[in-house]
Design a protein around this motif. Structure first.
Motif, PDB file in Angstrom:
ATOM      1  N   GLN A  37       0.712  -1.288  -0.222  1.00  0.00           N
ATOM      2  CA  GLN A  37       0.194  -0.155  -0.048  1.00  0.00           C
ATOM      3  C   GLN A  37       0.548   1.306   0.212  1.00  0.00           C
ATOM      4  OE1 GLN A  37      -3.052  -0.313   3.230  1.00  0.00           O
ATOM      5  NE2 GLN A  37      -3.869   2.466   2.684  1.00  0.00           N
ATOM      6  N   GLY A  38       2.285   1.576   1.481  1.00  0.00           N
ATOM      7  CA  GLY A  38       2.419   2.175   0.665  1.00  0.00           C
ATOM      8  C   GLY A  38       3.028   2.817  -0.873  1.00  0.00           C
ATOM      9  N   THR A  39       4.369   1.017  -1.072  1.00  0.00           N
ATOM     10  CA  THR A  39       4.765   1.625  -2.253  1.00  0.00           C
ATOM     11  C   THR A  39       3.974   2.079  -2.921  1.00  0.00           C
ATOM     12  OG1 THR A  39       6.052  -0.226  -1.449  1.00  0.00           O
ATOM     13  CG2 THR A  39       6.266   0.312  -3.729  1.00  0.00           C
ATOM     14  N   LEU A  40       3.005   2.016  -3.230  1.00  0.00           N
ATOM     15  CA  LEU A  40       1.842   2.264  -4.721  1.00  0.00           C
ATOM     16  C   LEU A  40       1.324   3.528  -4.447  1.00  0.00           C
ATOM     17  CD1 LEU A  40      -0.344  -0.716  -4.656  1.00  0.00           C
ATOM     18  CD2 LEU A  40       1.394  -0.352  -6.755  1.00  0.00           C
ATOM     19  N   SER A  41       1.269   4.042  -3.007  1.00  0.00           N
ATOM     20  CA  SER A  41       0.934   5.012  -2.500  1.00  0.00           C
ATOM     21  C   SER A  41       1.296   6.210  -3.699  1.00  0.00           C
ATOM     22  CB  SER A  41       0.739   5.167  -1.976  1.00  0.00           C
ATOM     23  OG  SER A  41       2.031   5.381  -0.872  1.00  0.00           O
TER      24      SER A  41
ATOM     25  N   ALA B  89       3.227   9.442  -8.082  1.00  0.00           N
ATOM     26  CA  ALA B  89       4.156  10.191  -9.407  1.00  0.00           C
ATOM     27  C   ALA B  89       3.072  10.567 -10.448  1.00  0.00           C
ATOM     28  CB  ALA B  89       4.799   8.873  -9.493  1.00  0.00           C
ATOM     29  N   VAL B  90       2.052   9.788 -10.449  1.00  0.00           N
ATOM     30  CA  VAL B  90       0.989  10.298 -11.657  1.00  0.00           C
ATOM     31  C   VAL B  90       0.668  11.349 -11.655  1.00  0.00           C
ATOM     32  CG1 VAL B  90      -1.203   9.649 -12.043  1.00  0.00           C
ATOM     33  CG2 VAL B  90       0.861   7.753 -12.106  1.00  0.00           C
TER      34      VAL B  90
ATOM     35  N   MET C 139       8.719   6.977 -10.706  1.00  0.00           N
ATOM     36  CA  MET C 139       7.818   6.335  -9.915  1.00  0.00           C
ATOM     37  C   MET C 139       7.782   6.351  -8.232  1.00  0.00           C
ATOM     38  SD  MET C 139       6.014   5.638 -12.882  1.00  0.00           S
ATOM     39  CE  MET C 139       4.987   4.739 -12.052  1.00  0.00           C
ATOM     40  N   PHE C 140       8.627   6.331  -8.308  1.00  0.00           N
ATOM     41  CA  PHE C 140       8.654   6.054  -6.219  1.00  0.00           C
ATOM     42  C   PHE C 140       9.427   6.941  -5.624  1.00  0.00           C
ATOM     43  CE2 PHE C 140       8.843   1.546  -7.924  1.00  0.00           C
ATOM     44  CZ  PHE C 140       8.016   1.238  -7.919  1.00  0.00           C
ATOM     45  N   SER C 141      10.445   7.710  -6.153  1.00  0.00           N
ATOM     46  CA  SER C 141      10.906   8.436  -5.252  1.00  0.00           C
ATOM     47  C   SER C 141      11.255  10.099  -6.124  1.00  0.00           C
ATOM     48  CB  SER C 141      11.943   8.651  -4.751  1.00  0.00           C
ATOM     49  OG  SER C 141      12.853   7.571  -5.863  1.00  0.00           O
ATOM     50  N   THR C 142      10.936  10.964  -5.943  1.00  0.00           N
ATOM     51  CA  THR C 142      11.324  12.041  -6.420  1.00  0.00           C
ATOM     52  C   THR C 142      13.260  12.607  -6.179  1.00  0.00           C
ATOM     53  OG1 THR C 142       9.568  13.078  -7.133  1.00  0.00           O
ATOM     54  CG2 THR C 142      12.100  14.525  -7.055  1.00  0.00           C
ATOM     55  N   ILE C 143      14.217  12.682  -6.770  1.00  0.00           N
ATOM     56  CA  ILE C 143      15.756  12.834  -7.030  1.00  0.00           C
ATOM     57  C   ILE C 143      16.135  14.799  -6.375  1.00  0.00           C
ATOM     58  CG2 ILE C 143      18.015  12.427  -6.941  1.00  0.00           C
ATOM     59  CD1 ILE C 143      16.907   9.403  -8.272  1.00  0.00           C
ATOM     60  N   PHE C 144      16.507  15.020  -5.659  1.00  0.00           N
ATOM     61  CA  PHE C 144      17.077  16.330  -5.399  1.00  0.00           C
ATOM     62  C   PHE C 144      19.155  16.247  -4.987  1.00  0.00           C
ATOM     63  CE2 PHE C 144      12.966  16.486  -4.135  1.00  0.00           C
ATOM     64  CZ  PHE C 144      12.263  17.198  -4.155  1.00  0.00           C
TER      65      PHE C 144
ATOM     66  N   VAL D 290      12.962  11.667  -1.654  1.00  0.00           N
ATOM     67  CA  VAL D 290      12.039  12.030  -1.220  1.00  0.00           C
ATOM     68  C   VAL D 290      11.293  11.315  -1.814  1.00  0.00           C
ATOM     69  CG1 VAL D 290      10.527  13.696  -0.288  1.00  0.00           C
ATOM     70  CG2 VAL D 290      13.333  14.324  -0.004  1.00  0.00           C
ATOM     71  N   PRO D 291      10.017  10.245  -1.365  1.00  0.00           N
ATOM     72  CA  PRO D 291       8.904   8.913  -1.457  1.00  0.00           C
ATOM     73  C   PRO D 291       7.818   9.970  -2.674  1.00  0.00           C
ATOM     74  CG  PRO D 291       9.805   8.490   0.934  1.00  0.00           C
ATOM     75  CD  PRO D 291      10.356   9.654   0.180  1.00  0.00           C
ATOM     76  N   ASN D 292       8.037   9.962  -2.713  1.00  0.00           N
ATOM     77  CA  ASN D 292       6.854  10.902  -4.053  1.00  0.00           C
ATOM     78  C   ASN D 292       5.501  10.987  -3.380  1.00  0.00           C
ATOM     79  OD1 ASN D 292       8.366  11.409  -6.270  1.00  0.00           O
ATOM     80  ND2 ASN D 292       7.153   8.973  -6.913  1.00  0.00           N
ATOM     81  N   SER D 293       5.150  10.312  -2.128  1.00  0.00           N
ATOM     82  CA  SER D 293       3.560  10.690  -1.312  1.00  0.00           C
ATOM     83  C   SER D 293       4.571  11.622  -0.603  1.00  0.00           C
ATOM     84  CB  SER D 293       3.070   8.974  -0.804  1.00  0.00           C
ATOM     85  OG  SER D 293       4.724   8.932   0.072  1.00  0.00           O
ATOM     86  N   SER D 294       5.684  11.781  -0.081  1.00  0.00           N
ATOM     87  CA  SER D 294       5.831  12.966   1.076  1.00  0.00           C
ATOM     88  C   SER D 294       5.984  14.231   0.039  1.00  0.00           C
ATOM     89  CB  SER D 294       7.416  12.958   1.236  1.00  0.00           C
ATOM     90  OG  SER D 294       7.231  11.768   2.439  1.00  0.00           O
TER      91      SER D 294
END
Length: 277
Positions: free
Chosen positions: A106-110, A115-116, A144-149, A159-163
């Protein structure tokens, strides 16, 4: 004689079965190979169409991957159907398995869902300087899972995309221009008009500062130990920090040349002698 006849019949049946299922297997393999080739061609066509339409590369990559996956699912189902597999029950099993996997991840799919949203609404793009998810820096990648800064001191923060999507997003690169704000203080005994004119001249001499809107200088506060000026100027976004730091240094140097003081917090203590008894 009868045994030989029965044996001949058994081998004949096996040959027929082998021929039938062999043709089905070959047909399934042909469908899979041909379908995979078609899926790649269609995915390439979609990518090229989006590239010609000047769609962002992150969205092109995401849509291309999704199109290829969906087409391959159709190809695999067609191949299984050719083998005689009941694809209806297979789809039901896949749906149940997908539900179980979705609950477990669930956390990963969030993060995938976030990302979408990031790709569709595009609050920022690769190369922008952004503050989001508790960090700030230049966006290097959106997967698909994170944004890299990449931060100002060259650290990489993942950083996880959900954050990212779950909080405020400040995009400092979204606009071509930004306003620079300063606050400068002078002493109460200094010439206020001279200080104001000096600040206006400093801002007017910098070619990086826009003439329209014109720089703004005004008295903003009569503080405890200083008279404070607020200064505002518009610059191109890439020039923001250069103009900010250069102006602070120049104000100090010019104020020193003209004898304008920049007060600092201090306390005067007065001691009264006690009257002699």
């Amino acid at each position: 004689m009868d045994f030989e006849f029965l044996q001949h019949i058994e081998w004949s049946k096996l040959a027929d079965l082998g021929l039938v299922y062999g043709l089905k297997i070959l047909g399934a393999l042909a469908i899979f190979v041909f379908g995979k080739w078609i899926a790649r061609i269609l995915t390439r066509v979609v990518r090229k169409a989006m590239t010609h339409a000047k769609v962002e590369e992150t969205l092109i990559s995401f849509v291309g991957s999704m199109v290829y996956i969906l087409l391959m699912v159709v190809v695999i189902l067609a191949a299984l159907n050719n083998l005689g597999v009941n694809t209806t029950s297979f789809v039901a099993v896949m749906g149940a398995a997908g539900l179980a996997i979705g609950l477990a991840l669930q956390g990963t799919l969030s993060n995938v869902g976030a990302a979408v949203l990031l790709i569709l609404f595009r609050p920022f793009k690769v190369g922008d300087f952004v503050e989001a998810g508790g960090t700030s820096g230049v966006v290097e990648e959106i997967n698909m899972f994170s944004t890299i800064f990449k931060t100002g001191d060259n650290r990489v923060v993942i950083v996880p995309n959900s954050s990212v999507i779950g909080g405020n997003i400040v995009n400092y690169s979204a606009k071509e221009t930004r306003r620079v704000d300063w606050t400068f203080g002078i002493g109460y005994d200094d010439d206020l008009k001279l200080a104001k004119k000096t600040l206006e001249e400093i801002l007017g001499e910098d070619d990086r500062i826009h003439a329209d809107p014109a720089p703004f200088v005004a008295v903003s506060e009569l503080a405890d130990s200083s008279v404070n000026f607020v200064c505002r100027a518009w610059v191109n976004t890439p020039d923001y920090w250069g103009v900010y730091f250069d102006t602070v240094e120049k104000v100090k140097l010019v104020f020193d040349e003209k004898g304008i003081s920049i007060p600092y917090p201090q306390m005067d203590v007065h001691l009264d002698k006690a009257e002699a008894a």
